[in-house]
Structure formats: C-alpha cells, structure tokens
Design a protein around this motif. Structure first.
Motif, short mmCIF file in Angstrom:
data_model
loop_
_atom_site.label_atom_id
_atom_site.label_comp_id
_atom_site.label_asym_id
_atom_site.label_seq_id
_atom_site.Cartn_x
_atom_site.Cartn_y
_atom_site.Cartn_z
N LYS A 65 -0.48 4.19 6.55
CA LYS A 65 -0.93 4.79 5.29
C LYS A 65 -1.43 3.71 4.34
N CYS A 76 -2.81 0.93 5.25
CA CYS A 76 -4.13 0.54 5.77
C CYS A 76 -5.19 1.56 5.39
N ASN A 77 -4.83 2.83 5.47
CA ASN A 77 -5.78 3.89 5.14
C ASN A 77 -6.12 3.91 3.65
N PRO A 84 -9.65 1.63 3.29
CA PRO A 84 -10.38 1.86 4.54
C PRO A 84 -11.58 0.94 4.75
N LYS A 111 -8.63 -2.80 8.56
CA LYS A 111 -9.12 -2.27 9.83
C LYS A 111 -8.48 -2.99 11.02
N LYS A 135 -4.76 -2.03 11.19
CA LYS A 135 -4.64 -0.65 11.66
C LYS A 135 -4.81 -0.56 13.16
N GLN A 190 -1.81 0.93 15.55
CA GLN A 190 -2.01 2.13 16.37
C GLN A 190 -1.62 1.91 17.82
#
Length: 214
Positions: free
Chosen positions: A66, A68-69, A72, A78, A81, A85
């Motif tokens: 969140k 990282c988002n 964006p 990026k 993230k 992931q």
C-alpha cells in the motif's frame, strides 16, 4: 523586454531563429527531465525504505505494498513493489523480479539527458555560423558599399555577428549546466535504486519462508 528581444533577434539575422528553435528543444527537455527525475521521484527515498524494511521485518507485506501504491510514479516504489509481490517465492524469483524492475525504470530516468550536451554544441555552432555571416556582411560593406552607407552596414554586420555569438553561447551554457545537474540527479537516483534493491533483497530473503524451511 519583449520588444528588446525581438530587436535582438531581428538584428541577429536568420540564424538567430534557428537558435530560437534550439531554445524550445532545450527547455522542453529540461522540463521533461525535471518532471521525470525530480517531480515523479519526490518521495524521501531513505525514509521510504526505512518504513518498507520495518514492515518487511514484521512480515506486513500488504501495508508495504500500500505504501508503494501511494507513490505509483516513483521509480523506487516500482522496484520495491516488484520485490514485495514475489515475497516468499524464493531467492531466484525475488532477485529476478527486482532486477527486471530496475531494467524497466532505468531507461525512463536516463533518456534524453545526453541530448542536452548535443544541443549545447549545436547552438554554439549555429551561433558561430551566424557570427561568420555577420562578419562577412560587415567586410562586404567596407569593400562594396557607398561611403555614406558603410558605417550603417558595418554596424549592422557587427551587431549580427555579436548577437549570434551571445545567443549561441547563452544557450550552450544553459544546456551544459542543465546537463550537469540533471545527469547528476539521474545518476544519484539510479545508484539509490541499485543500493536499496540489494537492501530489499536481503531483507526479503531473511524473512523468506522457503529460505527458512531450507
């Protein structure tokens, strides 16, 4: 001021307008690179990574994603993230994802920065051509014009030459200074991406269930 600049261009002859086009290109590149390197990456990278590492240590990957988002457009977000992931998917997968993310964002950071140096050379050469043509006109005035016209034509030729020299060098200096500053910022950003990617890899691998199980 606009009237003075218009007179400055007019007295400089046709090559002044070529350098006006060069000015537009230089300014467009500077604005584009400042947005791409500075504005989009305005987050505090050190503070951002400190929060990310704390969340990884607590295995709170959802909150880290969140964070990282929330940024964006930032290159570091990026890259982080991409690693988050793939958390708990093994060392090879994590490293490959982070490396791929760095390769994906780096061209967007470095692109068009070198053009500023080329534009400095082009503006200088265009100004030099305008200087030479102005001097040619001045010497022709001395040799061919009627005595009563020589002073005005000589003055016009020298003005054309000097205006082109001043304008070309001004654009060149601006381009070189911008290149130094922007390339420095781009290099620092890439170095931070590489350094923090290693830190993130180590943090993720330290808390990787597959690594712990092995």
């Amino acid at each position: 001021m606009l009237e003075s600049f218009a007179k400055f261009l007019k007295d400089g002859g046709p090559f002044m307008y070529v350098n006006v086009f060069n000015v537009v290109i230089v300014l467009a590149i500077i604005i584009d690179r400042v947005i791409a390197i500075v504005v989009k990456n305005s987050l505090s990278r050190e503070a951002f990574m400190r929060h990310i590492l704390r969340m990884v240590a607590n295995r709170n990957f959802d909150r880290a994603l969140k964070l990282c988002n929330a940024a964006p457009r930032a290159a570091l977000a990026k890259v982080v993230k991409a690693g988050l992931q793939r958390a708990n998917k093994g060392e090879a997968v994590i490293i490959a994802a982070i490396d791929a993310a760095i390769l994906d964002v780096t061209p967007g950071i470095k692109t068009r920065v070198g053009v500023l140096w080329a534009m400095a050379n082009i503006a200088t050469l265009v100004g030099l051509i305008g200087t030479v043509t102005g001097l040619i006109g001045a010497f022709q005035a001395i040799g061919l014009a009627a005595p009563e016209q020589r002073a005005a034509l000589l003055s016009g030729g020298i003005s054309e030459a000097m205006n082109n020299t001043a304008f070309g060098l001004s654009i060149a200096v601006t381009s070189i200074v911008a290149h130094v500053l922007i390339s420095g910022a781009a290099k620092k950003l890439v170095e931070d991406l590489e350094r923090y990617s290693v830190v993130l890899e180590n943090a993720l691998l330290l808390h990787d269930d597959t690594t712990l199980a092995a």
